[in-house]
Design an enzyme around this catalytic site. Structure first.
Site, PDB file in Angstrom:
ATOM      1  N   HIS A 173       0.817  -1.221   0.000  1.00  0.00           N
ATOM      2  CA  HIS A 173       0.000   0.000   0.000  1.00  0.00           C
ATOM      3  C   HIS A 173       0.854   1.276   0.000  1.00  0.00           C
ATOM      4  CE1 HIS A 173      -3.579  -2.355   0.379  1.00  0.00           C
ATOM      5  NE2 HIS A 173      -3.284  -2.811   1.586  1.00  0.00           N
TER       6      HIS A 173
ATOM      7  N   ASP B 260      -2.766 -10.588  -2.478  1.00  0.00           N
ATOM      8  CA  ASP B 260      -3.287 -10.145  -1.179  1.00  0.00           C
ATOM      9  C   ASP B 260      -4.792  -9.872  -1.302  1.00  0.00           C
ATOM     10  OD1 ASP B 260      -2.007  -8.711   1.533  1.00  0.00           O
ATOM     11  OD2 ASP B 260      -3.870  -7.756   0.882  1.00  0.00           O
TER      12      ASP B 260
ATOM     13  N   HIS C 136      -6.270  -7.308  -0.346  1.00  0.00           N
ATOM     14  CA  HIS C 136      -6.459  -5.897  -0.707  1.00  0.00           C
ATOM     15  C   HIS C 136      -5.689  -5.552  -1.979  1.00  0.00           C
ATOM     16  CE1 HIS C 136      -6.826  -6.210   3.739  1.00  0.00           C
ATOM     17  NE2 HIS C 136      -7.876  -5.441   3.531  1.00  0.00           N
TER      18      HIS C 136
ATOM     19  N   ASP D  49      -4.227 -12.887   3.669  1.00  0.00           N
ATOM     20  CA  ASP D  49      -5.527 -12.418   4.179  1.00  0.00           C
ATOM     21  C   ASP D  49      -6.737 -12.739   3.295  1.00  0.00           C
ATOM     22  OD1 ASP D  49      -4.400 -10.557   2.464  1.00  0.00           O
ATOM     23  OD2 ASP D  49      -4.618  -8.831   3.804  1.00  0.00           O
TER      24      ASP D  49
HETATM   25 ZN   LIG Z   1      -4.145  -7.136   2.724  1.00  0.00          ZN
END
Ligand SMILES: [Zn+2]
Length: 342
Positions: A158, A193, A195, A282
């Protein structure tokens, strides 16, 4: 395979986190390291401490302004009367149309996307060692190892060139890809991931030499909201070199593996010399974020499928939060990748 990790990476211990405005304990806990180390060891990995690689490989993907901020902001923050123990932003520039601020509070808002990446006195060193684990994994692969695993924590995907966010400070996957570029003409980054890898996308968005592909929970109602949509395809000479595959919430192994095949088709068409896997654990059905429904055997199948691409591969740890199966999910991925899945 070799696993790179330095104990300094465990010292960053964030406390603050806001979720839908509510204060919660920060999920990016040092305890994650213990679970992931156990998972790597169970997969037969040899744990190796990376060397200090200096700022060079990090400065290759982050701006000097931002790195200076990350290194010194904690000390500057302590001089503010009544400031919080950790650096947490409370004002952000809209579209950054104004000036670069001189103050610590202004710069925190400029360089931090959200409240999920608090900076303490340990953060800079932890983030640097995390990046150096990625550097050394990339170097081992450049020297001929078929694969290496960087146990990167804090995670990185991120983090943009000059912005921290979502538990991330230095973009370890981007650092690894840039190191691989020393010998590889083209590098693909495959982000699995939960996200969207918005920072990685941002760093390479205008570049045709690094293909960025991300599978993730649809950001229409999920972090990081502003990025990760299917129509984000790159810009300038990078147009067509970014590929997002948003998945419906609670997607299972079958849907994830199906999307992975679509990702592989794009990666094969790019014909990269090396691959970086941004490995988030995740997407797991029992992860506290609860966005997707991948199972432990599912991670073995994902690892197995990625290995079949037959590319020199640097596996970089991203997310995956505390739950009983965190270490098992890493073991499953790594043994699947090594063709030893049970
Ligand atoms: Zn994540």
């Amino acid at each position: 395979m070799k696993t790179f990790y330095a104990e300094e990476q465990k010292r960053h211990d964030p406390k603050a986190f806001l979720s839908s405005g509510a204060a919660q304990p920060n999920p990016e806990q040092p305890e994650r390291v213990e679970r992931l180390l156990a998972g790597a060891e169970a997969a037969g990995c040899e744990i190796v401490r990376p060397r200090n690689h200096g700022l060079g490989p990090v400065a290759a993907v982050h701006t000097p302004e931002y790195l200076d901020f990350l290194e010194h902001i904690y000390t500057r923050w302590q001089r503010i009367d009544g400031a919080s123990a950790e650096v947490i932003p409370n004002i952000h520039p809209i579209a950054r149309s104004g000036s670069y601020p001189a103050s610590a509070v202004g710069q925190a808002g400029y360089h931090m996307a959200d409240t999920a990446c608090p900076i303490s006195g340990e953060t800079w060193q932890s983030a640097l060692w995390s990046a150096w684990s990625a550097v050394e994994a990339a170097e081992v692969v450049m020297s001929g190892a078929p694969a290496a695993y960087a146990l990167c924590r804090p995670p990185g995907h991120h983090a943009f060139a000059d912005v921290a966010g979502g538990f991330c400070f230095i973009n370890n996957s981007a650092v690894a890809a840039q190191v691989l570029r020393r010998t590889a003409s083209r590098v693909a980054i495959l982000d699995v991931d939960l996200h969207h890898g918005n920072g990685t996308q941002g760093i390479f968005y205008a570049r045709p030499d690094v293909l960025t592909v991300s599978l993730h929970a649809d950001p229409v109602r999920f972090y990081p909201f502003f990025w990760g949509h299917a129509d984000e395809r790159g810009e300038g000479s990078g147009l067509g070199y970014n590929f997002n595959l948003p998945l419906p919430r609670k997607s299972t192994d079958a849907a994830f593996l199906e999307a992975l095949e679509v990702a592989f088709q794009r990666i094969r068409a790019f014909s990269p010399d090396a691959l970086v896997v941004a490995l988030g654990l995740d997407p797991f059905e029992g992860d506290p974020f609860g966005g997707l429904s991948v199972t432990t055997p599912g991670f073995a199948r994902i690892g197995e499928a990625i290995a079949k691409l037959g590319l020199p591969t640097v596996i970089v740890q991203e997310g995956g939060y505390l739950c009983d199966e965190l270490g098992d999910n890493l073991t499953a991925f790594l043994t699947g990748f090594d063709g030893k899945a049970r």
